[in-house]
Design a protein around this motif. Structure first.
Motif, short mmCIF file in Angstrom:
data_model
loop_
_atom_site.label_atom_id
_atom_site.label_comp_id
_atom_site.label_asym_id
_atom_site.label_seq_id
_atom_site.Cartn_x
_atom_site.Cartn_y
_atom_site.Cartn_z
N LYS A 1 -6.78 -1.81 -5.70
CA LYS A 1 -6.92 -1.83 -4.26
C LYS A 1 -7.59 -2.98 -3.86
CE LYS A 1 -6.68 2.90 -3.05
NZ LYS A 1 -7.21 4.29 -2.86
N GLY B 1 -1.22 4.51 -6.83
CA GLY B 1 -1.29 3.58 -5.74
C GLY B 1 -1.84 2.34 -6.38
N ASP C 1 -5.55 -6.19 -3.94
CA ASP C 1 -4.51 -6.41 -2.74
C ASP C 1 -5.30 -6.68 -1.63
OD1 ASP C 1 -2.47 -5.77 -4.59
OD2 ASP C 1 -3.00 -3.42 -4.03
N SER C 2 -6.50 -6.53 -1.47
CA SER C 2 -7.40 -6.99 -0.48
C SER C 2 -7.83 -8.42 -0.30
CB SER C 2 -8.53 -5.87 -0.30
OG SER C 2 -9.42 -6.25 -1.12
N THR D 1 -8.91 1.68 -8.25
CA THR D 1 -9.93 0.88 -7.49
C THR D 1 -9.52 -0.54 -7.91
OG1 THR D 1 -11.28 2.68 -7.84
CG2 THR D 1 -12.29 0.74 -7.11
#
Length: 204
Positions: free
Chosen positions: A53, A129, A56-57, A50
């Motif tokens: 992600k 991920g 990376d955003s 989490t």
């Protein structure tokens, strides 16, 4: 309360999403990110996925830097794999370590085998991920520490023949601090002089 558990949609406007930075500050103090307990492995992976992600955003370097400052960078929050030949133990199990004690899973450290044991972040992170960019921002290393190279120059026989060292440094992803040490440290031999080593600025 999450919108997925809010049965009456008439109340949706009553609630606002929790700012991610607030949740990050909370979860960074959770035992799964602080104590490295084996029982928290599953939750730790979910948290790291989490966080990765969200990292990376983010678009700006400033936003990413501020976000990373919220993370428990000095705690054993990253899993790494241990391989053993002991028949009484599993072939591979997972422990945790402080980010700057680990290397990326794909880092090639074969040139330094036998000098010491290097720990790499668990391959499961990438599989689930977690991005390399996020791990690097946390302090995971992609290259050997410059101090380690200088300490083992004699063992690696790179004092007399620095070509392998230079080749490694050309391919390495060096930080500004590493580059500064490379400019100021004496580690290069001079032509026809095997009695001393010199800093790059002392040679032609």
């Amino acid at each position: 309360i999450g919108l997925r558990t809010l049965e009456d949609r008439h109340f949706t406007d009553w609630f606002q999403p929790l700012p991610f930075d607030i949740w990050t500050g909370f979860i960074s103090e959770h035992t799964c990110m602080r104590n490295g307990n084996e029982k928290d492995d599953a939750m730790r992976i979910l948290v790291l996925v989490t966080l990765s992600k969200h990292f990376d955003s983010l678009e700006s370097a400033t936003a990413k830097r501020r976000f990373v400052e919220l993370l428990p960078l000095t705690s054993p929050c990253l899993p790494f794999d241990i391989t053993t030949s002991d028949v009484n133990l599993p072939a591979s199990n997972t422990k945790t370590a402080v980010p700057n004690e680990l290397y990326l899973p794909d880092t090639d450290l074969s040139a330094f085998s036998g000098l010491q044991t290097f720990s790499k972040a668990s391959k499961r992170l990438k599989k689930e991920g977690v991005s390399d960019a996020f791990l690097l921002a946390m302090g995971v290393r992609k290259t050997i520490k410059i101090e380690f190279l200088f300490l083992h120059l004699d063992t690696l026989n790179w004092n007399e023949n620095p070509k392998p060292l230079i080749k490694y440094l050309i391919d390495a992803d060096l930080s500004q601090q590493d580059l500064l040490k490379l400019r100021s440290t004496r580690y290069l031999p001079a032509a026809n002089d095997k009695t001393s080593v010199y800093a790059p600025s002392q040679l032609y």
